[in-house]
Design a protein around this motif. Structure first.
Motif, PDB file in Angstrom:
ATOM      1  N   UNK A 287      39.377  39.193  31.196  1.00 50.89           N
ATOM      2  CA  UNK A 287      40.096  39.295  32.453  1.00 50.89           C
ATOM      3  C   UNK A 287      39.195  40.000  33.466  1.00 50.89           C
ATOM      4  N   UNK A 288      39.695  40.204  34.671  1.00 48.97           N
ATOM      5  CA  UNK A 288      38.844  40.670  35.766  1.00 48.97           C
ATOM      6  C   UNK A 288      39.439  41.908  36.420  1.00 48.97           C
ATOM      7  N   UNK A 310      34.511  44.152  35.435  1.00 53.08           N
ATOM      8  CA  UNK A 310      34.499  44.165  36.895  1.00 53.08           C
ATOM      9  C   UNK A 310      33.996  42.824  37.411  1.00 53.08           C
ATOM     10  N   UNK A 311      34.530  42.398  38.535  1.00 51.76           N
ATOM     11  CA  UNK A 311      34.276  41.038  39.038  1.00 51.76           C
ATOM     12  C   UNK A 311      32.799  40.739  39.229  1.00 51.76           C
ATOM     13  N   UNK A 312      31.976  41.760  39.504  1.00 51.88           N
ATOM     14  CA  UNK A 312      30.551  41.534  39.723  1.00 51.88           C
ATOM     15  C   UNK A 312      29.706  41.905  38.513  1.00 51.88           C
ATOM     16  N   UNK A 313      30.337  42.084  37.363  1.00 52.11           N
ATOM     17  CA  UNK A 313      29.616  42.393  36.135  1.00 52.11           C
ATOM     18  C   UNK A 313      28.636  41.259  35.807  1.00 52.11           C
ATOM     19  N   UNK A 321      33.630  29.926  36.740  1.00 51.66           N
ATOM     20  CA  UNK A 321      35.044  30.253  36.911  1.00 51.66           C
ATOM     21  C   UNK A 321      35.266  31.684  37.369  1.00 51.66           C
ATOM     22  N   UNK A 322      34.255  32.551  37.221  1.00 51.03           N
ATOM     23  CA  UNK A 322      34.404  33.960  37.566  1.00 51.03           C
ATOM     24  C   UNK A 322      33.672  34.339  38.854  1.00 51.03           C
TER      25      UNK A 322
END
Length: 333
Positions: A287-288, A310-313, A321-322
């Protein structure tokens, strides 16, 4: 009911015996086929088990949740009712996961608490010795949007193109437009519910949004600067005087990619998880976590318990998709 439900099989049986006949043979219900075939159907068994686990952690909660599921009935094949059920399943799914996190000893919980008489109520409050944690759980209405994805080959996940440019790029196709307004509404609702709790203790406000597999859609809505993302300085969400709408009492947004598992589980076509209420493990897609600029850092045990990166991981950057998207063309193969 067999003993695979463990020492709480009695409570599991009680819940099924109260709501099962109502769903199976009462006013029309989207899950009537499943409940009519007995309490051991995987979707039925694990839905009730999730409610049992909520009940054991917070007495009264599990019963309220399963009764809510039973009450969404009476309109044959009504899609609004189906989407209400998906929202309720999302609440059950997330609340169960939150309640079983490794909270500090002495943590207390309250479902839909109010800061004062008549106040707005977040989904869950967890109170430790030195902090309050407030959670709001949301799920969008996506049925028509899911159909659009399957029917239209052109998608604009964000607002980086004006109408004339979108028309030129789409040509004769009917494009799929952004789904950022629901995300804005979720943030505004969470802000309104969290703000009254501000006080002496440190308060963490956490919005959890359950989406389907197309997780780049809410990511784009939140953080894409060219798309006027809601958590950027150029946000499209503005007050009447043109100033940005901000969310000072929301510290983080968590995006949970799970709606399709509910849909597949209810249709008994699920293959990617053990069952529709399986939160997943380390081998499953994550998840994000999206921190809100200026917000407090959410403790690691919550991030880990929600299986969120984290979204920018860097680990997510290899998966389209991310990543925030500007323009997508789907090709049927």
């Amino acid at each position: 009911m067999d003993d695979r439900f463990g020492p709480d099989a009695g409570l599991h049986r009680q819940m099924y015996e109260e709501v099962g006949p109502r769903i199976a043979a009462g006013p029309w219900h989207w899950f009537h086929w499943l409940f009519a075939r007995g309490p051991s159907r995987p979707f039925v068994a694990n839905l009730i088990l999730a409610c049992v686990e909520c009940e054991l952690k917070l007495p009264g909660l599990g019963w309220a949740l399963i009764r809510d599921v039973a009450s969404i009935s009476g309109r044959e094949k009504n899609e609004a009712d189906y989407e209400s059920l998906l929202q309720k399943l999302s609440e059950i799914f997330v609340l169960r996961q939150l309640l079983v996190l490794p909270w500090p000893e002495g943590t207390t919980f309250a479902h839909e608490p109010a800061a004062g008489p008549g106040g707005k109520r977040p989904e869950l409050k967890a109170e430790t010795n030195d902090a309050l944690y407030l959670f709001e759980v949301k799920a969008p209405s996506l049925l028509s949007h899911q159909r659009s994805r399957s029917e239209n080959p052109v998608q604009f996940p964000g607002r980086m193109f004006e109408g004339a440019m979108r028309k030129m790029m789409a040509g004769d196709q009917k494009p799929i437009l952004p789904r950022d307004n629901p995300v804005k509404d979720f943030l505004m609702s969470a802000e309104a519910k969290f703000a009254p709790f501000a006080g002496e203790k440190s308060v963490y406000g956490i919005l959890i949004v359950v989406w389907d597999d197309f997780i780049y859609e809410p990511i784009t809505s939140l953080v894409h600067e060219a798309s006027k993302g809601l958590l950027t300085a150029e946000t499209f969400a503005r007050n009447g005087d043109g100033t940005p709408i901000t969310f000072p009492h929301v510290d983080a947004v968590f995006l949970i990619r799970h709606l399709m598992y509910f849909q597949q589980g209810a249709a008994e076509t699920l293959t990617e998880r053990r069952h529709a209420f399986d939160f997943g493990g380390e081998r499953d897609l994550p998840n994000v976590h999206v921190p809100v600029p200026g917000g407090k850092e959410v403790p690691g045990f919550i991030r880990a318990g929600l299986r969120a990166l984290q979204f920018d991981d860097e680990q997510l950057q290899n998966f389209a998709d991310y990543r925030p998207q500007e323009f997508i063309m789907w090709f049927n193969t």
